[in-house]
Structures are given as structure tokens and as C-alpha cells.
Scaffold this motif. Sequence first.
Motif, short mmCIF file in Angstrom:
data_model
loop_
_atom_site.label_atom_id
_atom_site.label_comp_id
_atom_site.label_asym_id
_atom_site.label_seq_id
_atom_site.Cartn_x
_atom_site.Cartn_y
_atom_site.Cartn_z
N VAL A 49 0.80 -1.33 0.06
CA VAL A 49 -0.04 -0.01 0.03
C VAL A 49 0.96 1.39 0.11
CG1 VAL A 49 -1.98 -0.95 1.02
CG2 VAL A 49 0.03 0.13 2.63
N GLU A 50 2.40 1.31 0.14
CA GLU A 50 3.11 2.18 0.16
C GLU A 50 4.70 1.94 0.02
OE1 GLU A 50 3.39 4.12 4.13
OE2 GLU A 50 2.87 2.20 5.05
N ASP A 51 5.33 2.98 -0.44
CA ASP A 51 6.85 2.64 -0.51
C ASP A 51 7.36 2.50 0.78
OD1 ASP A 51 9.16 2.10 -1.61
OD2 ASP A 51 9.56 4.17 -2.12
N ALA A 52 7.27 1.06 1.26
CA ALA A 52 7.79 0.79 2.78
C ALA A 52 7.98 -0.70 2.91
CB ALA A 52 6.65 1.44 3.60
N TRP A 53 9.21 -0.73 3.95
CA TRP A 53 9.39 -2.10 4.29
C TRP A 53 8.50 -2.55 5.38
CZ3 TRP A 53 12.51 -5.22 1.55
CH2 TRP A 53 13.47 -4.80 0.59
N LEU A 54 8.39 -4.18 5.41
CA LEU A 54 7.50 -4.55 6.65
C LEU A 54 8.59 -5.77 7.00
CD1 LEU A 54 4.01 -5.15 5.26
CD2 LEU A 54 4.70 -3.26 6.88
N MET A 55 8.76 -5.84 8.63
CA MET A 55 9.14 -6.84 9.22
C MET A 55 8.36 -7.56 10.08
SD MET A 55 12.96 -5.14 9.99
CE MET A 55 13.85 -6.70 9.80
N LYS A 94 6.55 -4.47 11.98
CA LYS A 94 7.36 -3.20 12.02
C LYS A 94 7.12 -2.69 10.55
CE LYS A 94 11.88 -0.99 13.18
NZ LYS A 94 12.98 -0.90 13.68
N ARG A 95 6.87 -1.27 10.44
CA ARG A 95 6.96 -0.77 9.21
C ARG A 95 7.92 0.14 9.10
NH1 ARG A 95 6.46 4.21 8.17
NH2 ARG A 95 5.73 4.99 6.02
N LEU A 96 8.86 0.26 7.87
CA LEU A 96 10.00 0.98 8.04
C LEU A 96 9.60 1.69 6.51
CD1 LEU A 96 12.77 -1.55 8.41
CD2 LEU A 96 12.27 0.37 9.85
N SER A 97 10.34 3.22 6.56
CA SER A 97 10.15 4.03 5.30
C SER A 97 11.30 3.09 4.48
CB SER A 97 10.50 5.25 5.62
OG SER A 97 11.54 5.42 6.12
N ALA A 98 10.94 3.53 3.14
CA ALA A 98 12.03 2.95 2.02
C ALA A 98 13.42 3.18 2.50
CB ALA A 98 11.56 3.62 0.69
N ASP A 99 13.85 4.37 3.09
CA ASP A 99 15.17 4.55 3.30
C ASP A 99 15.40 3.98 4.80
OD1 ASP A 99 14.04 6.43 4.76
OD2 ASP A 99 14.78 8.14 3.82
N GLY A 100 14.41 3.55 5.44
CA GLY A 100 14.77 2.93 6.81
C GLY A 100 14.80 3.99 7.87
N GLU A 101 14.59 5.19 7.72
CA GLU A 101 14.93 6.32 8.31
C GLU A 101 13.48 6.53 9.60
OE1 GLU A 101 17.56 8.35 9.03
OE2 GLU A 101 18.40 7.11 7.59
N THR A 102 12.60 6.07 9.20
CA THR A 102 11.46 6.25 10.17
C THR A 102 10.60 4.94 9.91
OG1 THR A 102 9.92 6.91 8.35
CG2 THR A 102 10.91 8.77 9.50
N SER A 103 9.91 4.69 11.46
CA SER A 103 9.34 3.51 11.45
C SER A 103 8.22 3.46 12.54
CB SER A 103 10.39 2.37 12.28
OG SER A 103 10.89 2.85 13.38
N GLU A 104 7.56 2.30 12.49
CA GLU A 104 6.29 2.20 13.49
C GLU A 104 6.49 0.50 13.69
OE1 GLU A 104 1.41 2.70 13.65
OE2 GLU A 104 2.67 3.27 11.55
N LEU A 105 6.14 0.43 14.97
CA LEU A 105 6.04 -1.04 15.31
C LEU A 105 4.87 -1.26 16.17
CD1 LEU A 105 7.69 -3.64 15.82
CD2 LEU A 105 9.11 -2.65 17.56
N ILE A 106 4.26 -2.30 15.97
CA ILE A 106 2.82 -2.54 16.67
C ILE A 106 3.10 -4.11 17.13
CG2 ILE A 106 1.32 -1.05 15.46
CD1 ILE A 106 0.23 -3.20 13.73
N VAL A 107 2.28 -4.53 18.17
CA VAL A 107 2.47 -5.91 18.77
C VAL A 107 1.13 -6.53 19.20
CG1 VAL A 107 3.41 -7.10 21.00
CG2 VAL A 107 4.94 -5.52 19.84
#
Length: 242
Positions: free
Chosen positions: A32-38, A224-237
Motif C-alpha cells: 500500500v506504500e513505498d515501505a518495508w515490513l518486518m 514493523k513498518r519502515l520507510s523505504a530509506d529506513g529512517e522512520t518506523s512504526e512497530l505494533i505488537v
Amino acid sequence: MQAMEVAAANFERHLVHNTYSGRGLVVGRSSVEDAWLMIYWMMGRSEHSRNRRLVVEGDILRTEPIDASLVEDPSLIIYEAIMVLPRCHLIGNGDQVRTIYEALQAGSSFDAALSTREREPDAPNYTPRISAMLDLHELPGQLTMSILKANAANPAYTDRTTYRPALPPAGLGMGLTTYDSDGSPLPSFSQDPLLLPCEGDIHTVLDRYWDALDANNRIAIAVKRLSADGETSELIVRNRYT
């Protein structure tokens, strides 16, 4: 078969219709966006294994006991599952994550760090150590994955396999789990990294994976969601036990 169909088939076979994949991790791209997921999850069969939850502390995802008085051996259940260095993100199922983190800080490498570690010493299962590193120093990035597991001929020895898969496209990820299925002893994961789905936002992904895990054995999951450059993130549990 198209990639999305392969991922969906792997998801159904290895997670939905598998009562015990153990601990698992996925690194992929959002649809849904230009981002990474872990994605990281834990399962457990024994009281000892189930006596834990996932906790977020800043950029770190770690485990902690629910009832400290029940902890028999903290070395195998208390660890950091996600750690972060500048533009480098680590994920794994044990304290080898800190080993990798400290090695990289000292100028060493992912492979060199894991060469100092063994499969877990929990005979007769000899649980594999699974790890991944998403390096975003040079975009679009590089994904490295590893599994350390007992040698089939002699479990006193550890087989070390490192993978450097091509980066997955949007909506897909690469995953490892500790076990192929339930059993006694538990059979170690014996496949290459699995192509798995990463469709939707982080809440959708968390719900989908949580629902796929066996309800009797699932313990906790994090996305964990990471912006494409890894500079911003969000982590849910989400934890089964609080």
C-alpha cells in the motif's frame, strides 16, 4: 504459478494448516506504500515457552517473562528480536540478534557474527536460530537471511546457511520459521526462505498472520513498518498473554 499465488499457497500450507511452525520472521515490501515490513511471531507448547510476551522499547522489540518466578532458563526465551543500527535493521529469534548488532557496531559482518553461534542447545529439538538483516545503506537495499540448525548426522555440530535473496516486490516478503511442523522431536525448518504475502497496512498484516497461527500455540506477534530509506518506523505488537 504467479508470485502472489506461490506466496498464498506457502502461507496456507506452512502457517494456516500447520499447527506448529514455531518462531518465525518475514521481511518484505508493503503493498500500500513505498515501505518495508518486518514480521516476527512466537509460538509455544510448554508452560516455560508460553510464559513470555513481546515488548517495544523505542526501536527495540524484546521478549520478557509474564511471571518471572516461572522462568527456568532465561537464556533461550529472553532476548531482543528486533534491533536497529543506522539504516540497518536486524530481526531474529534469539540473542544472536545482539551478537550481530555488536559485531556490526565493531566493524565486523553478519556472517562473521553468526560464525560464533550455534543452534540452540535445547536437545532433542535443537531449535534453529533464524536471523535476517535489511541493509539500507545503498538503496534499494540488501536482504540477508540465515539459519543455524543442527547437523542431521550429528546434532553436536551446526549447519550454517546464509541466503541473499533478491528483494521481494510490493506485497511480498521472504520468511523463515524454526520448524517445518509439529512433532517429537520438532523437525527443523528444511526449506529455502519462503515467499509469503505482505498485502495491506501493518494492522492488516498483523491480523492476517495472527489469525493464521494455531490458536492453541500462538503467543505473540509484531509488525514493523519502515520507510523505504529506513529512517522512520512504526512497530505494533499483539500478545496472547499480558
